[in-house]
Write an enzyme that holds these catalytic residues in place. Structure first.
Site, PDB file in Angstrom:
ATOM      1  N   HIS A 187       3.967 -20.620  -0.643  1.00  0.00           N
ATOM      2  CA  HIS A 187       3.225 -19.366  -0.530  1.00  0.00           C
ATOM      3  C   HIS A 187       2.569 -19.191   0.838  1.00  0.00           C
ATOM      4  O   HIS A 187       1.893 -18.185   1.076  1.00  0.00           O
ATOM      5  CB  HIS A 187       2.170 -19.271  -1.636  1.00  0.00           C
ATOM      6  CG  HIS A 187       2.756 -18.968  -2.977  1.00  0.00           C
ATOM      7  ND1 HIS A 187       2.984 -17.689  -3.424  1.00  0.00           N
ATOM      8  CD2 HIS A 187       3.175 -19.793  -3.972  1.00  0.00           C
ATOM      9  CE1 HIS A 187       3.516 -17.724  -4.633  1.00  0.00           C
ATOM     10  NE2 HIS A 187       3.638 -18.995  -4.995  1.00  0.00           N
ATOM     11  N   LYS A 201      10.444 -16.064  -1.577  1.00  0.00           N
ATOM     12  CA  LYS A 201       9.211 -15.285  -1.667  1.00  0.00           C
ATOM     13  C   LYS A 201       9.140 -14.330  -0.472  1.00  0.00           C
ATOM     14  O   LYS A 201       9.763 -13.280  -0.483  1.00  0.00           O
ATOM     15  CB  LYS A 201       8.018 -16.220  -1.776  1.00  0.00           C
ATOM     16  CG  LYS A 201       8.036 -17.036  -3.080  1.00  0.00           C
ATOM     17  CD  LYS A 201       6.871 -17.978  -3.192  1.00  0.00           C
ATOM     18  CE  LYS A 201       6.817 -18.649  -4.563  1.00  0.00           C
ATOM     19  NZ  LYS A 201       8.014 -19.458  -4.896  1.00  0.00           N
ATOM     20  N   SER A 255      -0.855 -21.646  -5.550  1.00  0.00           N
ATOM     21  CA  SER A 255      -0.290 -20.381  -5.990  1.00  0.00           C
ATOM     22  C   SER A 255      -1.089 -19.671  -7.071  1.00  0.00           C
ATOM     23  O   SER A 255      -0.949 -18.456  -7.241  1.00  0.00           O
ATOM     24  CB  SER A 255       1.141 -20.598  -6.491  1.00  0.00           C
ATOM     25  OG  SER A 255       1.164 -21.490  -7.598  1.00  0.00           O
TER      26      SER A 255
END
Length: 394
Positions: A211, A242, A183
């Site tokens: 991610h 996310k 990340s």
């Protein structure tokens, strides 16, 4: 001074201020969009994990409201007592299909997923082998386990082999853990090589794809799909906060592992389950990703556009392979000052300094999303160039 004045913390906070690294948590006065309101002022938002723009999408909001109307605002209990509703089961089934895995178990967050899964599937007599740059939640989850630990150099397959050659024979189960996408730098783990080594040394594999979920692979199916490794990764962790735009986490795994986690994963046993509005919105997010790749393609198009502009301007943006774009400033205090100066120019980018990254590796981390316009990205680059020149960074 009275003991309740917490003098020891006052001194530590003052030290942060003296070092130029003290920060005030920003207060957003609007929905998390490409532009947000801070102190009544609209600024371009370049630090959100809202990759696909789902956090304020009308379809997700509508689905959340409908779920509240049917199920109420709270689950009312932990999953294992009476907090597990049919809507939770439906989301787990849909995520399992989306991930092309046998089963999925929902958790309250990605962090609680790592805290719950790692300690549940390892025990004394086992070994956890972890990449040195793995996320803090992996480190904390590993600390909760009674297994021994070893660390290999970041994405260094020769060093991973060394660790396995030295230690494998001394343990029952060996679990290799890596982020799918790292990340802070945006690089992708060497998953094919990791899986080959795991199978050679009869180890289990565990990928935290926070991610990668919604970003890599077909329609955002993740890093495992990106490398076509279905069936060869034992535990894939994903976040739903996310790219999916809401909150929560999950582990994709075999059915037997899901059954075990229902009995031993502590966040599921001791913390109230995800509220219905969250689950309803997430079901819609999965549906949207199944319908089209337009969201992931837009995110990547914007990311490539921004990276090219920043590289051409002379900034050090590292070696990111994903939309995550670190802009290296290196010095911690200078990083903080750079972020503040950008905000004055109408661009909000969060500074990333120690202890999130190593000392001397300060950077502002840019998160370009599908909903940014080229005009907003151009304006942002102009602000970066102006401040970069003023501070002699470029």
């Amino acid at each position: 001074m009275d003991v309740h004045d917490l003098e020891f913390l006052q001194k530590q906070v003052q030290q942060l201020k003296d070092d130029g690294v003290y920060r005030k948590i920003p207060i957003i006065e609007s929905a998390n969009e490409a532009e947000v309101l801070i102190d009544g002022r609209k600024v371009i938002n370049l630090c959100s994990n809202n990759y696909l723009g789902f956090a304020n999408h009308p379809r997700l909001k509508k689905a959340a409201i409908e779920a509240i109307e049917k199920y109420g605002v709270g689950a009312g209990a932990v999953k294992t007592i009476v907090g597990n509703m049919d809507i939770h089961e439906q989301l787990e089934a849909e995520l399992a299909k989306f991930k092309k895995e046998e089963a999925v178990m929902l958790f309250q967050s990605g962090f609680s997923c790592n805290a719950g899964v790692i300690q549940a599937i390892t025990q004394a007599g086992d070994l956890i082998v972890s990449d040195e740059l793995n996320h803090a939640s992996i480190i904390d989850g590993t600390r909760l386990s009674r297994a021994d630990r070893a660390v290999y150099k970041h994405s260094d397959m020769a060093d991973l082999r060394r660790v396995l050659e030295e230690k494998r024979e001394h343990y029952q189960q060996v679990l290799i853990i890596t982020d799918g996408v790292f990340s802070m730098d945006g690089d992708i783990a060497h998953l094919p090589a990791i899986v080959d080594l795991a199978e050679e040394f009869k180890c289990l594999t565990y990928v935290d794809d926070a991610h990668g979920s919604g970003v890599l692979g077909e329609s955002g199916r993740g890093t495992v799909d990106h490398f076509h490794l279905h069936g060869r990764i034992d535990f894939t962790i994903g976040t739903l906060s996310k790219a999916f735009g809401v909150i929560g986490g999950y582990v994709a795994c075999r059915q037997v592992a899901k059954e075990w986690l229902a009995h031993r994963a502590r966040p599921l046993l001791f913390s109230t389950y995800l509220p219905p509005a969250v689950v309803g919105a997430l079901l819609e997010a999965v549906k949207m990703l199944n319908e089209s790749e337009e969201y992931t393609k837009a995110c990547w198009d914007n990311a490539r556009y921004f990276k090219t502009k920043m590289s051409d301007a002379g900034f050090d943006i590292g070696h990111s392979q994903t939309p995550i774009t670190p802009v290296f400033i290196f010095d911690e205090a200078k990083t903080m000052a750079f972020s503040k100066a950008l905000l004055q120019e109408g661009v909000f980018v969060s500074p990333i300094i120690f202890p999130t990254v190593a000392k001397g590796k300060g950077r502002v981390r840019v998160m370009v999303t599908a909903i940014h316009t080229k005009e907003q990205l151009d304006k942002s680059v102009d602000a970066f160039v102006k401040i970069g020149k003023e501070m002699q960074i470029i």
